[in-house]
Design a protein around this motif. Structure first.
Motif, PDB file in Angstrom:
ATOM      1  N   LEU B  36      -6.083  -2.269   4.033  1.00 49.70           N
ATOM      2  CA  LEU B  36      -5.834  -3.513   3.290  1.00 49.70           C
ATOM      3  C   LEU B  36      -5.864  -4.755   4.169  1.00 49.70           C
ATOM      4  N   HIS B  37      -5.694  -4.575   5.463  1.00 47.41           N
ATOM      5  CA  HIS B  37      -5.800  -5.715   6.372  1.00 47.41           C
ATOM      6  C   HIS B  37      -4.730  -6.754   6.105  1.00 47.41           C
ATOM      7  N   ASP B  38      -3.598  -6.316   5.657  1.00 45.34           N
ATOM      8  CA  ASP B  38      -2.522  -7.258   5.320  1.00 45.34           C
ATOM      9  C   ASP B  38      -1.217  -6.459   5.330  1.00 45.34           C
ATOM     10  N   VAL B  39      -0.281  -6.885   6.132  1.00 46.68           N
ATOM     11  CA  VAL B  39       0.960  -6.117   6.301  1.00 46.68           C
ATOM     12  C   VAL B  39       1.755  -6.051   5.000  1.00 46.68           C
ATOM     13  N   ASP B  40       1.882  -7.187   4.324  1.00 46.38           N
ATOM     14  CA  ASP B  40       2.679  -7.209   3.092  1.00 46.38           C
ATOM     15  C   ASP B  40       2.050  -6.341   2.002  1.00 46.38           C
ATOM     16  N   ARG B  41       0.717  -6.491   1.861  1.00 44.57           N
ATOM     17  CA  ARG B  41       0.035  -5.691   0.835  1.00 44.57           C
ATOM     18  C   ARG B  41       0.105  -4.206   1.189  1.00 44.57           C
ATOM     19  N   ALA B  42       0.015  -3.910   2.470  1.00 44.90           N
ATOM     20  CA  ALA B  42       0.107  -2.513   2.897  1.00 44.90           C
ATOM     21  C   ALA B  42       1.476  -1.939   2.535  1.00 44.90           C
ATOM     22  N   GLU B  43       2.491  -2.742   2.723  1.00 48.04           N
ATOM     23  CA  GLU B  43       3.844  -2.276   2.394  1.00 48.04           C
ATOM     24  C   GLU B  43       3.974  -2.034   0.889  1.00 48.04           C
ATOM     25  N   ASP B  44       3.452  -2.972   0.108  1.00 50.48           N
ATOM     26  CA  ASP B  44       3.496  -2.807  -1.354  1.00 50.48           C
ATOM     27  C   ASP B  44       2.731  -1.565  -1.793  1.00 50.48           C
ATOM     28  N   ALA B  45       1.526  -1.412  -1.257  1.00 48.87           N
ATOM     29  CA  ALA B  45       0.694  -0.270  -1.658  1.00 48.87           C
ATOM     30  C   ALA B  45       1.348   1.042  -1.250  1.00 48.87           C
ATOM     31  N   LEU B  46       1.939   1.061  -0.066  1.00 53.43           N
ATOM     32  CA  LEU B  46       2.592   2.282   0.399  1.00 53.43           C
ATOM     33  C   LEU B  46       3.768   2.640  -0.507  1.00 53.43           C
ATOM     34  N   GLN B  47       4.574   1.647  -0.830  1.00 51.30           N
ATOM     35  CA  GLN B  47       5.705   1.915  -1.731  1.00 51.30           C
ATOM     36  C   GLN B  47       5.216   2.447  -3.069  1.00 51.30           C
ATOM     37  N   ASP B  48       4.224   1.777  -3.633  1.00 49.26           N
ATOM     38  CA  ASP B  48       3.703   2.228  -4.934  1.00 49.26           C
ATOM     39  C   ASP B  48       3.161   3.649  -4.835  1.00 49.26           C
ATOM     40  N   ALA B  49       2.439   3.924  -3.756  1.00 48.58           N
ATOM     41  CA  ALA B  49       1.859   5.261  -3.592  1.00 48.58           C
ATOM     42  C   ALA B  49       2.953   6.322  -3.497  1.00 48.58           C
ATOM     43  N   LEU B  50       4.016   6.019  -2.779  1.00 46.87           N
ATOM     44  CA  LEU B  50       5.076   7.015  -2.612  1.00 46.87           C
ATOM     45  C   LEU B  50       5.830   7.251  -3.921  1.00 46.87           C
ATOM     46  N   VAL B  51       5.984   6.204  -4.706  1.00 48.71           N
ATOM     47  CA  VAL B  51       6.632   6.382  -6.015  1.00 48.71           C
ATOM     48  C   VAL B  51       5.734   7.209  -6.937  1.00 48.71           C
ATOM     49  N   ILE B  52       4.437   6.914  -6.919  1.00 48.55           N
ATOM     50  CA  ILE B  52       3.503   7.700  -7.725  1.00 48.55           C
ATOM     51  C   ILE B  52       3.480   9.151  -7.227  1.00 48.55           C
ATOM     52  N   ALA B  53       3.547   9.314  -5.920  1.00 45.39           N
ATOM     53  CA  ALA B  53       3.548  10.671  -5.352  1.00 45.39           C
ATOM     54  C   ALA B  53       4.764  11.463  -5.857  1.00 45.39           C
ATOM     55  N   TRP B  54       5.896  10.803  -5.882  1.00 45.66           N
ATOM     56  CA  TRP B  54       7.096  11.474  -6.403  1.00 45.66           C
ATOM     57  C   TRP B  54       6.889  11.872  -7.862  1.00 45.66           C
TER      58      TRP B  54
END
Lengths: 242, 182
Positions: B36-54
């Motif tokens: 994503l080339h963006d720290v904030d967006r990476a953090e958002d995407a990671l959080q969303d991915a982990l919630v979806i993973a759960w």
């Protein structure tokens, strides 16, 4: 003389490890979110961004066939006796209305006390694109509009923007089933608002607050796209058996 | 042990799920940040991915494939976030700064030029390059992670290479004549 280095080693060097460490709040926020989000089985297809064109066409064609069969099945039935008749809650093609017509679906109109409305995906993060979930709290089915009317409100109660239902019809809510709608606030061009902002879904003509959804300050709002003005949308509800 | 944790998490054990994430979150964040080339967006995407993973973990048939599966969830979420951003904003420039500059190749090709070229790629292509050159996966493994045919991955790798090559060359030409790269 060829002075062009190979791309592969350049990419390896460029992407090399540089001590990344995730902020602690990532796991803290995830823990909070999964604690608030009921786990449910997903039966809708998650399209892969890598899906090739043939697969996409095949999936789309299969979806159209299934929709046509379901539509034919329900449209060819008499209007009465629909509750409990099939495995999928009916979404009828009744004329657009803000209050469900009981006769169309055989179930009473939902009241705010009948339902739980919550933000199913992002209770703690960016809220501009999320999934609004409606679930029946009571034992008996009730009917509500098949597409949500969603109102964005300031903390002073003022209505700032509204996503109007564009799909006519009503649907029956059943216990333990989930009814998600994809919500998006993609452009905000409004004046200064009273924060925090909240969302309401209109149920039986009454606003019901979307639990877990809020925008704390202006930093949480999307930028203004002048070509669209303020853009707020809420898709037709999907039906997800538990 | 991880297999037992995965199975426990599939059955609804949130503590087991968080234990699984603890040893993986930094690596996953690094992947998201590069795509994503963006720290904030990476953090958002990671959080969303982990919630979806759960949410979707019960659908994982083989607990031993948890890591590949989690990387797939994250990659897809990063691409989704990149698409949202492309519709709303121009991607913010993020330099993957590394003061140690471990490879002198980046002294030959200016880091800014590589950075601009990388950002111009589609998110799908960036994802494949990150899996290939950051995680070191072979194309067959990338295909497995992303759930697409290996031939498709090879084709996209080839296209990404060509796009990088062309962008680097074009940028270098512009810079050489004193222009301002796009």
């Amino acid at each position: 003389m060829n002075n062009r280095p190979d791309v592969e080693p350049v990419l390896r060097a460029y992407l090399a490890e540089s001590g990344d460490r995730a902020p602690d709040r990532v796991l803290e926020d995830v823990a909070a979110r999964i604690a608030r989000q009921p786990r449910r089985r997903t039966w809708h297809l998650h399209g892969s961004p890598f899906m090739n064109a043939i697969a996409k066409v095949s999936v789309a064609a299969a979806g159209i066939v299934v929709a046509a069969v379901i539509g034919y099945t329900f449209l060819s039935r008499p209007a009465t006796g629909q509750v409990g008749a099939g495995s999928t809650p009916p979404v009828t093609s009744a004329p657009a209305t803000t209050t469900p017509t009981n006769a169309a679906v055989g179930a009473p109109a939902c009241t705010p006390d009948d339902v739980r409305v919550y933000d199913a995906v992002k209770p703690g993060g960016t809220q501009v694109q999320t999934e609004i979930m409606v679930q029946l709290k009571v034992a008996d089915p009730c009917a509500m509009d098949a597409a949500p009317t969603v109102v964005l409100r300031g903390s002073d109660g003022s209505a700032l923007a509204t996503a109007n239902a564009v799909h006519a019809g009503v649907m029956n809510l059943r216990p333990a089933w989930f009814f998600p709608s994809d919500f998006a606030l993609t452009s905000w061009c409004g004046d200064a608002a009273a924060f925090p902002l909240s969302l309401d879904v209109i149920v039986g003509g009454t606003p019901v607050s979307v639990d877990g959804w809020t925008i704390a300050d202006a930093a949480g709002l999307p930028r203004c796209d002048p070509s669209t003005g303020t853009a707020i949308t809420a898709a037709k509800f999907r039906v997800m058996p538990n | 042990v991880d297999r037992e944790l995965v199975i426990a998490a599939q059955r609804g054990d949130q503590v087991a799920f968080m234990d699984l994430l603890r040893g993986r979150v930094d690596r996953l964040f690094a992947i998201a940040r590069r795509i994503l080339h963006d720290v904030d967006r990476a953090e958002d995407a990671l959080q969303d991915a982990l919630v979806i993973a759960w949410r979707d973990l019960p659908d994982l048939r083989d607990p031993d494939r948890f890591d590949f599966w989690l990387q797939r969830v994250l990659a897809n979420m990063c691409i989704e976030h990149a698409r949202r951003e492309r519709r709303r904003y121009t991607l913010q420039v993020l330099r993957l700064e590394d003061e140690a500059a471990p490879d002198e190749l980046l002294g030959i090709v200016d880091r800014d030029i590589v950075d601009r070229a990388f950002r111009r790629l589609k998110a799908e292509e960036r994802t494949i390059l990150v899996l290939r050159y950051y995680l070191g996966y072979e194309p067959a493994v990338i295909a497995e992670v992303l759930g697409v045919p290996a031939g498709t991955i090879r084709s996209r790798l080839h296209h990404a290479h060509r796009a990088m090559r062309a962008a680097i060359d074009a940028d270098a030409r512009v810079t050489a004549v004193g222009g301002t790269p796009a």
